[in-house]
Structures are given as structure tokens and as C-alpha cells.
Design a protein around this motif. Structure first.
Motif, PDB file in Angstrom:
ATOM      1  N   TRP A 105       0.774  -1.252   0.008  1.00 29.79           N
ATOM      2  CA  TRP A 105      -0.001  -0.236  -0.188  1.00 29.79           C
ATOM      3  C   TRP A 105       1.039   1.159  -0.047  1.00 29.79           C
ATOM      4  O   TRP A 105       0.575   2.244  -0.742  1.00 29.79           O
ATOM      5  N   TRP A 106       2.031   1.443   1.039  1.00 29.48           N
ATOM      6  CA  TRP A 106       2.636   2.521   0.880  1.00 29.48           C
ATOM      7  C   TRP A 106       3.447   2.680  -0.515  1.00 29.48           C
ATOM      8  O   TRP A 106       3.345   3.699  -0.827  1.00 29.48           O
ATOM      9  N   THR A 118       1.136   4.046  -3.002  1.00 29.12           N
ATOM     10  CA  THR A 118       0.787   5.355  -2.684  1.00 29.12           C
ATOM     11  C   THR A 118       1.866   6.281  -3.017  1.00 29.12           C
ATOM     12  O   THR A 118       1.489   7.473  -3.291  1.00 29.12           O
ATOM     13  N   TYR A 119       3.053   5.985  -2.752  1.00 32.23           N
ATOM     14  CA  TYR A 119       4.279   6.766  -2.703  1.00 32.23           C
ATOM     15  C   TYR A 119       4.356   7.084  -4.318  1.00 32.23           C
ATOM     16  O   TYR A 119       4.746   7.992  -4.776  1.00 32.23           O
ATOM     17  N   HIS A 174      -0.334   6.381  -6.747  1.00 33.59           N
ATOM     18  CA  HIS A 174      -1.647   5.638  -7.136  1.00 33.59           C
ATOM     19  C   HIS A 174      -2.604   5.978  -5.969  1.00 33.59           C
ATOM     20  O   HIS A 174      -2.276   6.007  -4.833  1.00 33.59           O
ATOM     21  N   GLU A 175      -3.734   6.481  -6.393  1.00 34.40           N
ATOM     22  CA  GLU A 175      -5.001   6.863  -5.188  1.00 34.40           C
ATOM     23  C   GLU A 175      -5.992   5.615  -4.813  1.00 34.40           C
ATOM     24  O   GLU A 175      -6.941   6.189  -4.133  1.00 34.40           O
ATOM     25  N   TYR A 192      -5.815  -0.428  -1.400  1.00 30.75           N
ATOM     26  CA  TYR A 192      -6.108  -0.537  -0.076  1.00 30.75           C
ATOM     27  C   TYR A 192      -5.781  -1.805   0.500  1.00 30.75           C
ATOM     28  O   TYR A 192      -5.179  -2.401  -0.446  1.00 30.75           O
TER      29      TYR A 192
END
Length: 260
Positions: A84-85, A88-89, A92-93, A96
């Protein structure tokens, strides 16, 4: 769906369990081979991966910026939070972590699959927009130690209390913690059935200042990620990961160390 099951010290066990049984269509991502880079003198035991290589694998299983991605594991979300991290980094939004993970899926008697999945999707197109505000380096942490001491920055050690105190150290060469860090064992943000509810996470972190820059680390940048996720869920907006974490910190001989 992405299966991130991995056991430290047993690097083939997670994939073996995935092959035996997993959530249908889930693709396996290995902590060492896919979600980490090559170990060097510095950078810790699980350095950040080569992002071009990771991007290729993500696109090859059909992930684009608008693809909803759900990661899970069998470790209460620790490894899935690393995935996830990372995603997201990369900007990507829609990524989950499955609450309750594989165990919850099992308990609900939901469909299972076995063997290796061969994705039949079209190739994705991932437009990477790195979020530098999510990451700090060893130099950043060292330069902020005075602010950590005076309370204007919160530094969190996510390891179990005995390792934080320096009483035991089963993995790394040196025991202790970064000076000024407080201990928030990541497992305390979870329950037997999954993550704590949002209100309970707010209570769990209520002693921390939400207006502070909050830096999170662990042994190698993996189990810090569930704490990052929990803090973000609880409403903390300025949360950063020290990816190299303790194993990187102690690779520099002049870095200060604290115990107890």
C-alpha cells in the motif's frame, strides 16, 4: 487483488501458502524480490525497490492509475501495508489493504483458488507521480533530532517494546532506538479480527500531536507501514516513512543510539 504474504526468515513460505490457497485472481508479490531492492552497505535490510522494475510488474498485471487495487496478507496487514505504501508513494490513489486479511476471507468461507495465477488482463499504464512528502532519509532524521527532542516533530519506533528498549535484538547487529523516538508497537493498532475502528485508532493515538510532522520507522521499513496507514486513518496528515529504519541507522558508525 495482491497477495503479499511473507515470513521473515522463511522467504519461501509465503509463496508456498499462496500457491496452496489464495483469494481468486490474486497475484503474488514477494517482499524481498518485488517490494524491496538489493541490500547494500546502507539502506537497511529491505531497501526500497527499483521503481522502474516495480512499475513494469504492476503494469504487467493490469494496474493503471484508475485501477482499484486491494492487497492482503496473513500477517495482520504488515506486508500488505508495505505494498500500500509503495503504490501510494508512486502516486496511485486507489490502493487499499483488506481488513482482516486472508484469515477473515477464510472465516467467511469465501471462494478460494490455488496454483499460480496467470493474469489475462490487458497491460496497464501507470503514470508515476512520486510523492516525496511521504519519505525521509537518514540525513533528514539526523538533522531533525533536536526538533524530535523539543517535541515539534514526532518520531515513532514501530517495533515491539523489548527491541525498542534495547533489551533484545534478534535481527540487527546493534540494539536500541533512535534518540527521542517513542514506542508505538504496530500490532497495537490491530485487533484479532483486523484493524481497529477509526474512532479506536483516534483514541489509540490521542496522546500524539496531529499538527506535528510524524516520522515512522521500524527495523527495516516494513512494519512501520501499518503504523503509517493507521495514523493516516486516524486523521494524521503529515506522516512520513524512514524507509531504511533502524537497520539503516546503525549502518552509520557515528549515529547516536539510545536504550531503555
Amino acid at each position: 487483488m495482491v497477495d503479499c504474504t511473507f515470513y521473515l526468515g522463511e522467504d519461501t513460505k509465503g509463496k508456498q501458502e499462496y500457491v496452496k490457497e489464495h483469494i481468486p485472481t490474486a497475484i503474488y508479490f514477494h517482499l524481498d524480490e518485488d517490494l524491496s531492492g538489493e541490500i547494500g552497505l546502507h539502506g537497511g535490510r529491505h531497501p526500497l525497490p527499483d521503481f522502474e522494475r516495480l512499475k513494469d510488474k504492476l503494469e504487467n498485471i493490469g494496474i493503471s492509475n484508475d485501477t482499484k487495487v486491494v492487497a492482503y496478507d496473513r500477517q495482520k496487514g504488515a506486508m500488505a501495508s508495505r505494498f500500500w505504501w509503495l503504490l501510494t508513494y508512486l502516486g496511485h490513489e486507489k490502493v487499499y489493504v483488506l481488513n482482516g486479511g486472508f484469515q477473515k476471507w477464510q472465516e467467511e468461507k469465501l471462494p478460494m483458488a490455488s496454483g499460480m495465477e496467470s493474469p489475462q488482463y490487458y497491460k496497464g499504464n501507470l503514470n508515476v507521480q512520486v510523492r516525496d512528502d511521504m519519505l525521509v532519509s537518514m540525513e533528514d532524521v539526523k538533522n531533525k533530532l533536536l526538533d524530535v527532542r523539543n517535541g515539534s516533530i514526532t518520531l515513532i519506533d514501530s517495533r515491539e517494546p523489548a527491541r525498542y528498549k534495547g533489551e533484545v535484538e534478534p535481527i540487527d547487529k546493534i540494539a536500541g532506538h533512535i534518540p527521542g523516538a517513542i514506542n508505538e508497537f504496530w500490532i497495537y493498532a490491530t485487533t484479532d479480527s483486523g484493524w481497529k475502528e477509526v474512532s479506536a485508532l483516534g483514541e489509540h493515538f490521542s496522546h500524539l500531536d496531529k499538527s506535528n510532522e510524524t516520522i515512522v520507522y521500524c527495523g527495516s521499513g516494513v512494519t512501520a507501514c501499518p503504523n503509517v496507514l493507521a495514523l493516516k486513518t486516524a486523521g494524521f496528515t503529515n506522516v512520513k516513512l524512514y524507509a531504511g529504519s533502524w537497520s539503516d541507522w546503525i549502518s552509520y558508525n557515528d549515529n547516536p543510539i539510545e536504550k531503555a
